[in-house]
Design an enzyme around this catalytic site. Structure first.
Site: not given
Ligand code: GLU
Length: 414
Positions: A104, A221
């Site tokens: 992340k 949402g």
């Molecule tokens: N941000 C999204 C999640 O928390 C998608 C992450 C992604 O597609 O790599 O799952």
């Protein structure tokens, strides 16, 4: 006091470590991020001055494949939030069985107060710092809270410039014109919808008569509201965002609420609705509650007042472990985030596969594959929860952690 998200992630892991009787060294590897990057991002603002932003990227575990996970732009971003979200990505990719580890990223900033030009310069600055450690075979970012396809486009473009060739597979959630996938935009909500459909089947709940609350009206949402009404005919009785909530027992028109939010900046004051506080909206007596905002929405303080049958965790980390205990005792059917909101990363995976093969799928194909993938994962999680007599979160963690451990073992890490 808001709970530290990474503590929550560790507490959840500790429960599964106990259940699976993990060896201390294995537990310890899983409890820590594999790699963390932290950097300063000087950005020229529109007023001519340079402002220094803080950015992070945490690559949590890559035993099952390149790390994967979104980038969040948020004024309250912290390294611990990013750590927690990176850990959750690891379990999420494992529970839906896609060949990725978890990561992340985040930048402390308030995108609502920045111009388009400032956002572009910030996005490019982030990639300038990160480009050596990301890549289609290393770590693949995507959108998250307050980032969007446009930001992904700037980031992909910056990365491609630095590499010297077009590299669509480095990032997902891109606009369609530069290698995005059909069906990615509403994938998180659509995936969540499939889990709700399966839960309703199991609980014998008629979705066409169900009442629904949506907490948080961003990408996930708003699609959750529109698709639940469109595909199931359920009644959306209340919607909130960071500024407050609206309620109408006869049901709301999610599309009209979205247009109102786009114009006015919030769902509040939508004509024909009563005001409802962000606390009260979670305590409404409805069939399905969808937390679609941030972490720590359901805590030990309000869990006892929650009256819904199903909680669909469209957000990451909306429920604390203390709240989980209370909800389990009350037999609330909580579809855990790592399963419920995995549709986003599943379609990100499809996007990456399409980028790497250079062959693009029809929307119908994307949706069908997503359905198959999520429904299988849901069935596995439900089976484990029934057999082991544990809640769905622990069941999902058991499946995910076992898969990650299997990959670590076969690689010879443990
Ligand atoms: N941000 C999204 C999640 O928390 C998608 C992450 C992604 O597609 O790599 O799952």
């Amino acid at each position: 006091m808001k709970k530290n998200a990474f503590e929550v992630a560790c507490q959840q892991l500790d429960l599964v470590a106990k259940e699976l009787k993990l060896k201390p060294e294995v537990h310890s590897i899983l409890r820590q991020p594999m790699r963390e990057l932290r950097f300063t991002l000087p950005v020229r603002m529109d007023n001519g001055k340079v402002k220094i932003f803080q950015g992070f990227r945490v690559q949590y575990n890559d035993a099952r494949g390149p790390t994967k996970g979104g980038i969040r732009f948020h004024p309250e971003e912290t390294i611990d939030t990013v750590r927690a979200l990176a850990a959750w990505m690891t379990w999420k990719c494992a529970v839906v069985d896609i060949p990725y580890g978890g990561a992340k990223g985040g930048i402390i900033c308030n995108p609502k107060e920045m111009s388009k030009g400032e956002l572009e310069r910030l996005s490019r600055a982030y990639i300038d710092k990160l480009y050596l450690t990301i890549g289609s075979e290393k770590d693949i970012p995507a959108p998250d809270v307050y980032t969007n396809p446009q930001i992904m486009a700037w980031m992909m473009d910056e990365y491609s410039k630095l590499k010297g060739y077009n590299s669509p597979g480095v990032i997902t959630g891109k606009p369609l014109s530069i290698g995005g996938s059909l069906g990615r935009e509403d994938a998180t909500a659509r995936g969540a919808l499939f889990t709700v459909r399966e839960a309703a089947k199991y609980l014998k709940l008629d979705l066409s008569k169900a009442t629904v609350v949506i907490q948080g009206y961003g990408n996930a949402g708003s699609f959750m509201a529109t698709l639940t009404k469109k595909l199931f005919g359920s009644k959306i009785v209340a919607i909130s965002d960071s500024k407050g909530g609206i309620y109408n027992s006869k049901g709301l028109d999610p599309q009209a609420v979205l247009e109102h939010k786009k114009k006015s900046g919030s769902v509040i004051d939508f004509p024909g609705t009563k005001k409802i506080s962000n606390k009260a909206i979670l305590e409404l007596k409805v069939d399905i509650l969808c937390p679609c905002a941030l972490e720590n929405a359901i805590t030990e303080e309000n869990a006892k007042d929650i009256q819904t049958k199903i909680i669909a965790e469209v957000a990451n980390g909306p429920t604390t472990p203390e709240a989980d205990k209370i909800l389990s005792q009350k037999k609330t059917f909580v579809i855990p985030d790592i399963l419920c909101n995995s549709g986003g990363v599943v379609v990100s995976y499809f996007e990456w596969v399409q980028n790497n093969s250079g062959y693009y799928w029809k929307e119908k194909e994307v949706c069908e594959r997503l359905d198959e993938n999520i429904t299988n994962a849901f069935t596995n999680v439900l089976d484990v929860s029934i057999v082991r007599k544990v809640n769905l979160r622990l069941a999902a963690y058991i499946i995910a952690v076992e898969r990650v451990i299997k990959a670590m073992r076969i690689r010879g890490w443990i």
